[in-house]
Design an enzyme around this catalytic site. Structure first.
Site, short mmCIF file in Angstrom:
data_model
loop_
_atom_site.label_atom_id
_atom_site.label_comp_id
_atom_site.label_asym_id
_atom_site.label_seq_id
_atom_site.Cartn_x
_atom_site.Cartn_y
_atom_site.Cartn_z
N SER A 77 1.29 -1.18 0.15
CA SER A 77 -0.49 -0.09 0.43
C SER A 77 0.67 1.17 -0.15
O SER A 77 0.61 1.76 -0.70
CB SER A 77 -0.94 -0.04 0.86
OG SER A 77 -1.62 -1.72 1.23
N HIS B 290 -3.48 5.67 3.36
CA HIS B 290 -3.43 5.05 3.76
C HIS B 290 -5.29 4.53 4.54
O HIS B 290 -5.81 3.29 4.08
CB HIS B 290 -2.40 4.32 4.77
CG HIS B 290 -2.40 2.91 4.98
ND1 HIS B 290 -2.83 2.61 6.73
CD2 HIS B 290 -2.47 1.66 3.95
CE1 HIS B 290 -2.92 1.47 5.58
NE2 HIS B 290 -2.67 0.59 4.72
N ARG C 182 0.33 8.11 6.09
CA ARG C 182 -1.00 7.38 7.19
C ARG C 182 -3.09 7.49 6.59
O ARG C 182 -3.17 6.46 6.60
CB ARG C 182 -0.73 7.48 8.58
CG ARG C 182 0.57 6.63 8.56
CD ARG C 182 -0.05 5.06 9.98
NE ARG C 182 0.93 4.07 9.72
CZ ARG C 182 0.91 2.98 9.51
NH1 ARG C 182 -0.44 3.29 8.86
NH2 ARG C 182 1.65 1.96 9.52
#
Lengths: 217, 217
Positions: free
Chosen positions: A16, A45, A42
């Protein structure tokens, strides 16, 4: 169906992050310092939205402030139960073994808060901040839901000398949200915010987890 | 700062819904049937992203299936702790007083699931679905995080005759996510999904809450 069944969690995260890097490397995000990039990465993500971090804002050295507060086992005050349940106690304990469930505070569903809000026709969010006024100093404040939770915290900072260690201000929605984040930008304490309407409990959680990466990696 | 301090939660929701209506009334969302529109509206409300519902998909009469399952106090199986903590037990109990915390199932952090995943180099998500295989029939399945949780559930439906009442399939991310949702579309059971990469725990929760509105409003 082309599903990769046998990947581990670590392998999925690595793949990812590779995709996120590929899709952002020609954007302004690629110029962020390493610690800030980890937060942006993040957020992307967590939402799978490449543009979610476009309004990400850091002020007054918030990542270092967060690291130091975590190492001192600061209270972590959450404006939603989803935030509290999303935080990894196991990771917090790797940073400071003194962390327990009791350090993760959320009063939004406390009986006295519900009763007060109903009686006064105000939001539970604002009543929860009032209840925890005495806990604000040196705490990490996570707001991922209610703009008035953020606004009331900022008001305590500006008008009542409250000194939280770090505010992660990411309420979401259409009413008071943009305004509460603008109010936050008038503070001189460390904060991280996503300007505009966007935000959410998962985003507030993942921002703190990204800060923790700097200690744990 | 132009913050409206004295709004109640109900007033904020009403004003938010007004803005969402204004900003979507010339889009295809405005043509959705009432019950589906409520889901789209809640997804936008939860994310403050006017485009989040553009890939929203309903198949096999899922809202009615969800309503009937809730009225029968169906197990609600969640792929993340954030989903479980975001569900309103108070509202569930208004639909069926038999609802208790025990009907909200999440095994992602069970010791045996963690141990098995580590030993076999697979994800905790997939091991959690395997653990709860015997609970799938007639259950409401909420996936807001892990694509392999959704894919494994679909595999049980297609290859092992599992019959959940409703799948809300909204995992998020860059690996296996698009594929797991495509796999879901090969099922003939009721489901609601957000095709593409987007999703999240908050979206899965709010979808079920939107279904509940049809009973509670």
């Amino acid at each position: 169906m082309n599903i990769r069944w046998n990947l581990s969690g670590d392998e999925i995260e690595k793949e990812s992050f590779r995709v996120i890097y590929e899709e952002t490397r020609n954007t302004p995000l690629a110029t962020l310092p390493e610690q800030e990039w980890r937060v942006a990465r993040r957020l992307i993500h967590t939402t799978a939205d490449i543009h979610i971090a476009d309004t990400l804002t850091f002020s007054n050295n918030p990542i270092q402030a967060g690291i130091e507060a975590l190492q001192k086992c600061a209270n972590i005050i959450c404006d939603s139960k989803m935030i509290r349940s999303g935080l990894s106690l196991a990771k917090l304990q790797k940073i400071n073994p003194q962390y327990t469930e009791e350090k993760l505070i959320c009063s939004i569903s406390d009986e006295d808060v519900i009763t007060k809000a109903k009686k006064e026709g105000r939001t539970r969010a604002i009543c929860a901040v009032e209840k925890n006024r005495h806990l604000l100093d040196n705490a990490i404040i996570l707001v991922g839901n209610a703009p008035l939770s953020l606004a009331k915290t900022v008001q305590y900072v500006l008008e009542d000398n409250a000194k939280p260690a770090l505010i992660i201000g990411m309420p979401v929605g259409f009413v008071n949200v943009v305004e509460s984040k603008e109010y936050l930008t008038t503070c001189s304490i460390p904060y991280i915010s996503l300007l505009g309407r966007r935000g959410g409990s998962a985003l507030a959680v993942t921002t703190l987890h990204a800060i923790m990466e700097n200690i744990l990696d």
